[in-house]
Write a protein that holds these residues in place. Structure first.
Motif, PDB file in Angstrom:
ATOM      1  N   ASP A 120      -5.587  12.394 -10.262  1.00 32.96           N
ATOM      2  CA  ASP A 120      -6.922  12.940 -10.527  1.00 32.96           C
ATOM      3  C   ASP A 120      -7.689  13.287  -9.253  1.00 32.96           C
ATOM      4  O   ASP A 120      -8.846  13.675  -9.302  1.00 32.96           O
ATOM      5  N   GLY A 121      -7.041  13.126  -8.074  1.00 29.87           N
ATOM      6  CA  GLY A 121      -7.672  13.457  -6.811  1.00 29.87           C
ATOM      7  C   GLY A 121      -8.359  12.300  -6.111  1.00 29.87           C
ATOM      8  O   GLY A 121      -8.820  12.443  -4.981  1.00 29.87           O
ATOM      9  N   THR A 122      -8.433  11.144  -6.752  1.00 34.64           N
ATOM     10  CA  THR A 122      -9.054   9.968  -6.130  1.00 34.64           C
ATOM     11  C   THR A 122      -8.232   9.534  -4.919  1.00 34.64           C
ATOM     12  O   THR A 122      -7.029   9.305  -5.052  1.00 34.64           O
ATOM     13  N   PRO A 123      -8.855   9.425  -3.741  1.00 26.28           N
ATOM     14  CA  PRO A 123      -8.102   8.980  -2.561  1.00 26.28           C
ATOM     15  C   PRO A 123      -7.690   7.511  -2.705  1.00 26.28           C
ATOM     16  O   PRO A 123      -8.519   6.649  -2.955  1.00 26.28           O
ATOM     17  N   ILE A 124      -6.404   7.251  -2.565  1.00 26.95           N
ATOM     18  CA  ILE A 124      -5.850   5.902  -2.637  1.00 26.95           C
ATOM     19  C   ILE A 124      -5.762   5.301  -1.242  1.00 26.95           C
ATOM     20  O   ILE A 124      -6.079   4.144  -1.027  1.00 26.95           O
ATOM     21  N   ALA A 125      -5.306   6.104  -0.281  1.00 25.18           N
ATOM     22  CA  ALA A 125      -5.099   5.629   1.089  1.00 25.18           C
ATOM     23  C   ALA A 125      -5.081   6.817   2.033  1.00 25.18           C
ATOM     24  O   ALA A 125      -4.979   7.965   1.611  1.00 25.18           O
ATOM     25  N   ARG A 126      -5.203   6.498   3.320  1.00 26.40           N
ATOM     26  CA  ARG A 126      -5.062   7.510   4.371  1.00 26.40           C
ATOM     27  C   ARG A 126      -3.972   7.066   5.318  1.00 26.40           C
ATOM     28  O   ARG A 126      -3.874   5.898   5.653  1.00 26.40           O
ATOM     29  N   VAL A 127      -3.160   8.021   5.742  1.00 27.31           N
ATOM     30  CA  VAL A 127      -2.200   7.787   6.818  1.00 27.31           C
ATOM     31  C   VAL A 127      -2.884   8.255   8.087  1.00 27.31           C
ATOM     32  O   VAL A 127      -3.335   9.400   8.170  1.00 27.31           O
ATOM     33  N   GLU A 128      -3.003   7.357   9.045  1.00 27.75           N
ATOM     34  CA  GLU A 128      -3.660   7.653  10.322  1.00 27.75           C
ATOM     35  C   GLU A 128      -2.702   7.343  11.458  1.00 27.75           C
ATOM     36  O   GLU A 128      -1.652   6.719  11.245  1.00 27.75           O
ATOM     37  N   ALA A 129      -3.062   7.744  12.657  1.00 30.46           N
ATOM     38  CA  ALA A 129      -2.247   7.470  13.836  1.00 30.46           C
ATOM     39  C   ALA A 129      -3.159   7.246  15.034  1.00 30.46           C
ATOM     40  O   ALA A 129      -4.223   7.855  15.142  1.00 30.46           O
ATOM     41  N   ASP A 130      -2.742   6.335  15.890  1.00 27.00           N
ATOM     42  CA  ASP A 130      -3.451   6.103  17.147  1.00 27.00           C
ATOM     43  C   ASP A 130      -2.419   5.881  18.242  1.00 27.00           C
ATOM     44  O   ASP A 130      -1.229   6.128  18.029  1.00 27.00           O
ATOM     45  N   ASP A 131      -2.852   5.429  19.392  1.00 27.23           N
ATOM     46  CA  ASP A 131      -1.911   5.267  20.503  1.00 27.23           C
ATOM     47  C   ASP A 131      -0.881   4.172  20.253  1.00 27.23           C
ATOM     48  O   ASP A 131       0.083   4.055  21.000  1.00 27.23           O
ATOM     49  N   ASN A 132      -1.025   3.388  19.184  1.00 30.61           N
ATOM     50  CA  ASN A 132      -0.044   2.364  18.838  1.00 30.61           C
ATOM     51  C   ASN A 132       0.902   2.808  17.729  1.00 30.61           C
ATOM     52  O   ASN A 132       1.741   2.044  17.279  1.00 30.61           O
ATOM     53  N   GLY A 133       0.744   4.016  17.202  1.00 32.01           N
ATOM     54  CA  GLY A 133       1.619   4.527  16.154  1.00 32.01           C
ATOM     55  C   GLY A 133       0.872   4.807  14.869  1.00 32.01           C
ATOM     56  O   GLY A 133      -0.342   4.980  14.850  1.00 32.01           O
ATOM     57  N   SER A 134       1.610   4.822  13.775  1.00 32.05           N
ATOM     58  CA  SER A 134       1.064   5.172  12.463  1.00 32.05           C
ATOM     59  C   SER A 134       0.609   3.935  11.698  1.00 32.05           C
ATOM     60  O   SER A 134       1.167   2.847  11.863  1.00 32.05           O
ATOM     61  N   PHE A 135      -0.386   4.143  10.818  1.00 23.28           N
ATOM     62  CA  PHE A 135      -0.835   3.067   9.946  1.00 23.28           C
ATOM     63  C   PHE A 135      -1.434   3.660   8.682  1.00 23.28           C
ATOM     64  O   PHE A 135      -1.806   4.829   8.640  1.00 23.28           O
ATOM     65  N   VAL A 136      -1.470   2.838   7.634  1.00 24.50           N
ATOM     66  CA  VAL A 136      -2.048   3.225   6.354  1.00 24.50           C
ATOM     67  C   VAL A 136      -3.319   2.417   6.150  1.00 24.50           C
ATOM     68  O   VAL A 136      -3.321   1.196   6.328  1.00 24.50           O
ATOM     69  N   GLU A 137      -4.406   3.095   5.815  1.00 25.15           N
ATOM     70  CA  GLU A 137      -5.679   2.459   5.459  1.00 25.15           C
ATOM     71  C   GLU A 137      -5.903   2.686   3.972  1.00 25.15           C
ATOM     72  O   GLU A 137      -5.916   3.830   3.513  1.00 25.15           O
ATOM     73  N   PHE A 138      -6.064   1.606   3.212  1.00 28.29           N
ATOM     74  CA  PHE A 138      -6.352   1.747   1.787  1.00 28.29           C
ATOM     75  C   PHE A 138      -7.800   2.160   1.596  1.00 28.29           C
ATOM     76  O   PHE A 138      -8.687   1.702   2.302  1.00 28.29           O
ATOM     77  N   GLU A 139      -8.043   3.046   0.633  1.00 27.72           N
ATOM     78  CA  GLU A 139      -9.396   3.502   0.325  1.00 27.72           C
ATOM     79  C   GLU A 139      -9.823   2.976  -1.035  1.00 27.72           C
ATOM     80  O   GLU A 139     -10.660   2.104  -1.112  1.00 27.72           O
ATOM     81  N   GLN A 140      -9.246   3.487  -2.109  1.00 24.95           N
ATOM     82  CA  GLN A 140      -9.641   3.069  -3.445  1.00 24.95           C
ATOM     83  C   GLN A 140      -8.441   2.568  -4.237  1.00 24.95           C
ATOM     84  O   GLN A 140      -8.333   2.811  -5.436  1.00 24.95           O
TER      85      GLN A 140
END
Length: 125
Positions: A34-54
């Protein structure tokens, strides 16, 4: 299964609220049907990570699992926990473009067996 990552090239963005972004790693939103954001895949100088949203928190015997959908069969990119974690580090190949998150047993599964709660398209930062 361990995945090797090429060293990321990081740039600082912004002034007062500087954020490190790894240009060689993909980022994007994973959303429910339905388009509701569940999580975001992000990256920083330490690599990739997932942040949960809803994401709905799971019971201790369950876990969210991240999958690459880039090939003919889903490939596990890691177990993400119950959805209550702030961020979860993952070994994300730079070529990853299509991902999904499913509900699985706490130890994970070799292939998705539970409900797919979200999918997303990733692009390099």
């Amino acid at each position: 299964m361990a995945l090797l990552l090429a060293p990321a090239i990081a740039d600082r963005v912004g002034d007062d609220d500087s954020e490190v972004v790894a240009e060689d790693l993909p980022v994007g939103t994973i959303a429910a049907e339905d388009g509701t954001p569940i999580a975001r895949v992000e990256a920083d100088d330490n690599g990739s990570f997932v942040e949960f949203e809803q994401a709905t928190p799971l019971t201790p015997d369950q876990a969210y699992q991240l999958w690459s959908l880039d090939g003919p069969q889903p490939v596990s990119l890691g177990v993400l926990g119950t959805g209550t974690e702030d961020e979860v580090r993952v070994a994300l190949p730079p070529s990853t473009t299509m991902v999904a998150i499913s509900e699985e047993p706490a130890t994970g599964s070799p292939q998705p067996t539970g409900a797919i709660v979200g999918t997303g398209t990733l692009a390099r930062a």
